[in-house]
Design an enzyme around this catalytic site. Structure first.
Site, short mmCIF file in Angstrom:
data_model
loop_
_atom_site.label_atom_id
_atom_site.label_comp_id
_atom_site.label_asym_id
_atom_site.label_seq_id
_atom_site.Cartn_x
_atom_site.Cartn_y
_atom_site.Cartn_z
CD GLU A 1 0.32 2.26 7.99
OE1 GLU A 1 -0.51 1.73 7.35
OE2 GLU A 1 1.56 2.16 8.25
CG ASP B 1 -0.71 0.02 2.53
OD1 ASP B 1 1.02 -0.57 2.30
OD2 ASP B 1 -0.93 0.59 4.12
CD GLU C 1 7.32 7.10 0.79
OE1 GLU C 1 7.16 7.36 1.38
OE2 GLU C 1 6.06 7.40 1.03
#
Length: 341
Positions: free
Chosen positions: A234, A85, A143
């Protein structure tokens, strides 16, 4: 009878042909679709880069364009893409200043693309109409840290209609959004010369409506954990604020947004269902809008992005918030850009 049938067929064909001929490029009622990146791959390795750039031609005149929608297809057949992810976003370059403006941000799903979405991720980018015209440079970034990377196609729909206001302008207030780990360090002291979260903003006097447009997402699993082992930034649910002249005026709650209900629900294997703090794998990161009071128009005021208090005990790495805030102004009379210092 045969002649009548032939005549009717000819008339119907003529009518259809006329309607098609009327739908020309100058038809103000036609949605203009502009395809930009076409199956472009970004990766880390194999002589590829984490970002790709291109120059594309958008309509020159947007007077009869009501909305602009951007669609991003994240293409991953046969699970041949980066399986994690990853943080990703897309930018447009302001022609006047050369500054890249973040149009939208999304997080790649685990193992798959977003083929379950007919046109991919949808982002309303109407706020950037002042830079999305004519020859425009775009950049897409992911990324990713392997050579499998990600492959994208991106297109824009310029939808016809009367804009809510005839003129608009947009400028960045803060942009610490190059990547997740280039975001603002959370829960620790940071160099204010590098991360300046305090600005002075002046809104043009003839503004009729103005608002902030913010995208924020947290990364990292720093401790101390919240209840349930939720590390920052997160997983830890937080409420951050925009301060106006020192007062907490707007709240941004980074909490559950329904990860388990994601239409991209074929992320297997992958830890996509648990709630992150304000984002989900396989979804667009939400845009947060905050209207500025009219009594602020024509004056200079102080802006500060203020994170909820929390201290990193340095037990498990770092936490970061990637954040961008733009100020948008609109009017039915020609308008200058806001000033941000």
């Amino acid at each position: 009878m045969k002649k009548i049938i032939t005549l009717l067929f000819f008339s119907a064909f003529t009518l259809i042909a006329c309607k098609d001929d009327e739908k020309t490029n100058d038809d103000p009622a036609r949605t203009i679709n502009v395809k930009t990146f076409d199956k472009v791959k970004v990766a880390f390795g194999d002589n590829l880069s984490q970002s790709a750039e291109g120059t594309f031609t958008f309509p020159d005149n947007l007077d009869n364009v009501k909305t602009i929608k951007m669609y991003i297809k994240d293409i991953c057949p046969n699970k041949d893409c980066d399986e994690w992810d990853r943080y990703a976003n897309i930018y447009a370059k302001d022609k006047a200043t050369g500054t890249w403006y973040e149009l939208g941000r999304f997080i790649n799903p685990y193992w798959v693309g977003n083929e379950k979405l007919e046109r991919g991720y949808e982002v309303d980018v109407t706020d950037f109409r002042s830079i999305l015209s004519g020859t425009t440079e775009l950049k897409i970034y992911t990324e990713t840290w392997n050579a499998k990377g990600r492959t994208y196609s991106v297109e824009f729909d310029f939808e016809p209609g009367t804009p809510d206001y005839k003129y608009s302008a947009v400028v960045p207030v803060i942009q610490y959004n190059k990547s997740s780990i280039d975001g603002v360090p959370y829960g620790t002291n940071f160099d204010t010369n590098v991360f300046d979260l305090t600005k002075q903003i002046t809104i043009p006097t003839n503004t009729e409506i103005a608002y902030f447009r913010t995208i924020i997402s947290g990364w990292g699993h720093a401790t101390p954990n919240d209840a349930g082992g939720r590390g920052c930034a997160e997983w830890c649910f937080r409420t951050h604020h925009i301060l106006i002249n020192g007062n907490p005026t707007f709240s941004h709650e980074l909490k559950a947004i329904g990860c388990a209900q994601n239409p991209v629900n074929n992320q297997a294997p992958g830890n996509w269902k648990p709630e992150r703090a304000g984002w989900c794998p396989g979804m667009v990161v939400p845009v947060r809008f905050n209207n500025i009071e009219k009594n602020m128009f024509g004056t200079a005021f102080n802006f500060e992005y203020d994170f909820e208090d929390w201290t990193n005990n340095n037990g498990n790495g770092n936490a970061f918030y990637a954040v961008s805030t733009f100020v948008v102004v609109k009017s039915n009379a020609p308008i200058e850009k806001p000033i941000v210092n």
